[in-house]
Scaffold this motif. Structure first.
Motif, PDB file in Angstrom:
ATOM      1  N   ILE A 326       1.104  -1.133  -0.021  1.00  0.00           N
ATOM      2  CA  ILE A 326      -0.107  -0.253  -0.052  1.00  0.00           C
ATOM      3  C   ILE A 326       0.746   1.223   0.176  1.00  0.00           C
ATOM      4  O   ILE A 326       0.563   2.104  -0.777  1.00  0.00           O
ATOM      5  CB  ILE A 326      -0.946   0.160   1.198  1.00  0.00           C
ATOM      6  N   VAL A 327       1.865   1.338   0.748  1.00  0.00           N
ATOM      7  CA  VAL A 327       2.807   2.348   0.863  1.00  0.00           C
ATOM      8  C   VAL A 327       3.476   2.554  -0.595  1.00  0.00           C
ATOM      9  O   VAL A 327       3.617   3.820  -0.897  1.00  0.00           O
ATOM     10  CB  VAL A 327       4.076   2.054   1.793  1.00  0.00           C
ATOM     11  N   GLN A 328       3.860   1.464  -1.423  1.00  0.00           N
ATOM     12  CA  GLN A 328       4.501   1.636  -2.738  1.00  0.00           C
ATOM     13  C   GLN A 328       3.298   2.286  -3.665  1.00  0.00           C
ATOM     14  O   GLN A 328       3.811   2.735  -4.570  1.00  0.00           O
ATOM     15  CB  GLN A 328       4.734   0.412  -3.138  1.00  0.00           C
ATOM     16  N   ARG A 329       2.136   2.291  -3.233  1.00  0.00           N
ATOM     17  CA  ARG A 329       0.978   2.734  -4.269  1.00  0.00           C
ATOM     18  C   ARG A 329       0.600   4.028  -4.004  1.00  0.00           C
ATOM     19  O   ARG A 329      -0.028   4.612  -4.709  1.00  0.00           O
ATOM     20  CB  ARG A 329      -0.089   1.688  -4.532  1.00  0.00           C
ATOM     21  N   VAL A 330       1.274   4.688  -2.865  1.00  0.00           N
ATOM     22  CA  VAL A 330       1.080   6.032  -2.759  1.00  0.00           C
ATOM     23  C   VAL A 330       1.348   7.056  -3.608  1.00  0.00           C
ATOM     24  O   VAL A 330       0.737   7.930  -3.868  1.00  0.00           O
ATOM     25  CB  VAL A 330       1.605   6.462  -1.344  1.00  0.00           C
ATOM     26  N   LEU A 331       2.519   6.672  -4.509  1.00  0.00           N
ATOM     27  CA  LEU A 331       3.041   7.630  -5.504  1.00  0.00           C
ATOM     28  C   LEU A 331       3.081   6.616  -6.800  1.00  0.00           C
ATOM     29  O   LEU A 331       3.102   5.697  -6.993  1.00  0.00           O
ATOM     30  CB  LEU A 331       4.412   7.985  -5.306  1.00  0.00           C
ATOM     31  N   ALA A 357       1.222  -1.610  11.965  1.00  0.00           N
ATOM     32  CA  ALA A 357       1.295  -0.731  10.829  1.00  0.00           C
ATOM     33  C   ALA A 357       2.046   0.322  10.647  1.00  0.00           C
ATOM     34  O   ALA A 357       2.782   0.794   9.732  1.00  0.00           O
ATOM     35  CB  ALA A 357      -0.244  -0.232  10.737  1.00  0.00           C
ATOM     36  N   GLN A 358       2.347   1.084  11.769  1.00  0.00           N
ATOM     37  CA  GLN A 358       3.488   1.962  11.771  1.00  0.00           C
ATOM     38  C   GLN A 358       4.651   1.724  11.696  1.00  0.00           C
ATOM     39  O   GLN A 358       5.477   2.093  10.888  1.00  0.00           O
ATOM     40  CB  GLN A 358       3.147   2.809  13.368  1.00  0.00           C
ATOM     41  N   GLU A 359       4.898   0.341  12.146  1.00  0.00           N
ATOM     42  CA  GLU A 359       6.393  -0.155  11.871  1.00  0.00           C
ATOM     43  C   GLU A 359       6.469  -0.493  10.405  1.00  0.00           C
ATOM     44  O   GLU A 359       7.547  -0.153  10.069  1.00  0.00           O
ATOM     45  CB  GLU A 359       6.607  -1.172  12.788  1.00  0.00           C
ATOM     46  N   ALA A 360       5.388  -0.966   9.776  1.00  0.00           N
ATOM     47  CA  ALA A 360       5.541  -1.303   8.562  1.00  0.00           C
ATOM     48  C   ALA A 360       5.553  -0.341   7.519  1.00  0.00           C
ATOM     49  O   ALA A 360       6.496  -0.399   6.619  1.00  0.00           O
ATOM     50  CB  ALA A 360       4.310  -2.216   8.155  1.00  0.00           C
ATOM     51  N   VAL A 361       5.129   0.827   7.802  1.00  0.00           N
ATOM     52  CA  VAL A 361       5.068   2.117   7.048  1.00  0.00           C
ATOM     53  C   VAL A 361       6.722   2.720   7.034  1.00  0.00           C
ATOM     54  O   VAL A 361       7.069   3.133   6.376  1.00  0.00           O
ATOM     55  CB  VAL A 361       4.052   3.094   7.428  1.00  0.00           C
ATOM     56  N   THR A 362       7.098   2.702   8.325  1.00  0.00           N
ATOM     57  CA  THR A 362       8.535   3.161   8.690  1.00  0.00           C
ATOM     58  C   THR A 362       9.433   2.373   7.898  1.00  0.00           C
ATOM     59  O   THR A 362      10.246   2.839   7.242  1.00  0.00           O
ATOM     60  CB  THR A 362       8.725   2.849  10.218  1.00  0.00           C
ATOM     61  N   THR A 363       9.330   0.962   8.027  1.00  0.00           N
ATOM     62  CA  THR A 363      10.203   0.180   7.202  1.00  0.00           C
ATOM     63  C   THR A 363      10.027   0.127   5.556  1.00  0.00           C
ATOM     64  O   THR A 363      11.185   0.015   5.030  1.00  0.00           O
ATOM     65  CB  THR A 363      10.011  -1.499   7.526  1.00  0.00           C
TER      66      THR A 363
END
Length: 414
Positions: A326-331, A357-363
């Motif tokens: 999901i993070v990769q699809r932000v941009l 989730a917070q840790e996964a976003v940071t990683t």
């Protein structure tokens, strides 16, 4: 019997057990099961070590070309091509169409003549938008389609191909119907088997008719009652989720996702989708680099919907890879994809403060992406959610942004 020159039935053993399409390059695993090479290769490349059909653990991942089956498929394909070439027809004229519809005998829906009529109507409807409008406004025509669909939902139906034609026609004309609520009510009557027929087509139809079935279901899901009736139809959700995999046709995936988005607003439907494994399927799709823009947008939209229930959030947060995808699809996908992705992250990390989730976003280097997003001309809601996320990670956006070279302020996410 159905005339062979009007419709060709695909032998079941010509279809790949994964994609359900006719195999182009059949290969056999050590378990003896044959798959299309591209489908089984994707399965193995994704880290699986089992036979998809039998779920046996593979002793080795080598496969052998099935030359005999390939020759049989080629012989069959040549025969199909020749028959279709011999039976190409022009769409009927308006006068001819009126006569065809007028002569439809509802009591003989299994006859070759009725099948022939519907085959010609498909050609007519596909020819132009004006033709589709004409059909939608023709007195009694939509009623006839619904009656045929509603009286033939039995799995033993001998006229499966007729049902496929009816559903394709409905898909083509539904957007032109002036009273969609009345049509929905007619199709969902308790004494009719329209939903049974649509599930039947999802189970065994060709790709085009499966797409049409999913679109018809989405079109008639236009209020809370209809959405629940559709979602709670036995086997419908599980059948749809079978198509939410990277191996399937992109148009089919998109149609199914559109339908699932339409019917998933009730809380109990969200919970049921999560229990059926929707999150895992969606995680694979959102991680797949071959997913098209529209498919990615719809995957993220459905994940956003499911993240609004507790079960959905827990499943997403349990899957670190899903959060990272999901993070990769932000941009670099599209504005709608960005908004859906940021909304999911905002819900997990800011609204419900899930530490996993917070840790996964940071990683996954999510903070950098959020900072870059705030430098772009994103929408005000996205900007506000991004600012909220930065607060969670104790990041001062102004001080962080000032550390970037001012030449980077032109960076756009899409």
């Amino acid at each position: 019997m159905v005339r062979d020159d009007l419709y060709i039935t695909v032998p079941s053993f010509f279809r790949c057990p994964i994609s359900l399409d006719v195999m182009k390059s059949p290969v056999s695993l050590c378990t003896g099961v044959t798959y299309d090479r591209s489908s089984i290769q994707r399965w193995l490349d994704n880290g699986n070590n089992t036979c998809p059909a039998t779920m046996q653990v593979l002793q080795n991942k080598e496969f052998v070309p099935n030359r005999t089956l390939q020759r049989l498929i080629q012989i069959w394909a040549d025969s199909v091509h020749n028959r279709r070439a011999d039976s190409v027809e022009s769409p009927p004229s308006l006068d001819q169409l009126r006569d065809l519809i007028k002569d439809l005998d509802r009591k003989t829906e299994n006859s070759i003549r009725v099948f022939d009529t519907f085959a010609k109507i498909v050609l007519f409807a596909r020819e132009s938008e004006e033709n589709r409008k004409f059909l939608a406004k023709m007195d009694g025509f939509i009623v006839t389609l619904v009656e045929v669909l509603g009286n033939a939902g039995d799995a033993s139906c001998r006229n499966f191909e007729l049902l496929e034609h009816v559903v394709v026609i409905l898909d083509l004309v539904l957007s032109k119907v002036e009273e969609p609520e009345q049509l929905t009510s007619s199709m969902l009557k308790g004494d009719r088997e329209c939903l049974d027929s649509l599930v039947l087509i999802l189970q065994g139809g060709v790709t085009d008719s499966r797409i049409a079935s999913a679109r018809v279901l989405a079109a008639i899901a236009n209020d809370a009652v209809s959405k629940l009736l559709i979602a709670e139809k036995d086997g419908l959700l599980s059948e749809m989720l079978k198509f939410v995999t990277p191996e399937n046709d992109q148009s089919l995936i998109e149609a199914v996702l559109s339908c699932l988005i339409r019917i998933s607003m009730p809380k109990r439907v969200k919970s049921k989708l999560v229990r059926l494994g929707a999150i895992k399927s969606l995680a694979k799709l959102v991680s797949n680099s071959n997913s098209g823009v529209r498919v990615t947008e719809k995957v993220l939209k459905l994940l956003e919907t499911l993240s609004s229930c507790k079960e959905g959030r827990l499943e997403i947060c349990d899957d670190v890879g899903c959060v990272a995808a999901i993070v990769q699809r932000v941009l670099k996908v599209s504005s709608p994809a960005t908004e859906h992705a940021v909304t999911i992250l905002w819900s997990l990390c800011y609204l419900f403060r899930d530490e996993r989730a917070q840790e996964a976003v940071t990683t996954a280097n999510g903070l950098t992406k959020i900072l870059l997003l705030m430098q772009s001309n994103c929408s005000p809601p996205v900007r506000q959610m991004s600012a909220d996320l930065l607060k969670i990670f104790r990041v001062n956006s102004k001080s962080c942004l000032s550390s970037y070279d001012t030449k980077t302020t032109h960076i756009m996410p899409f």
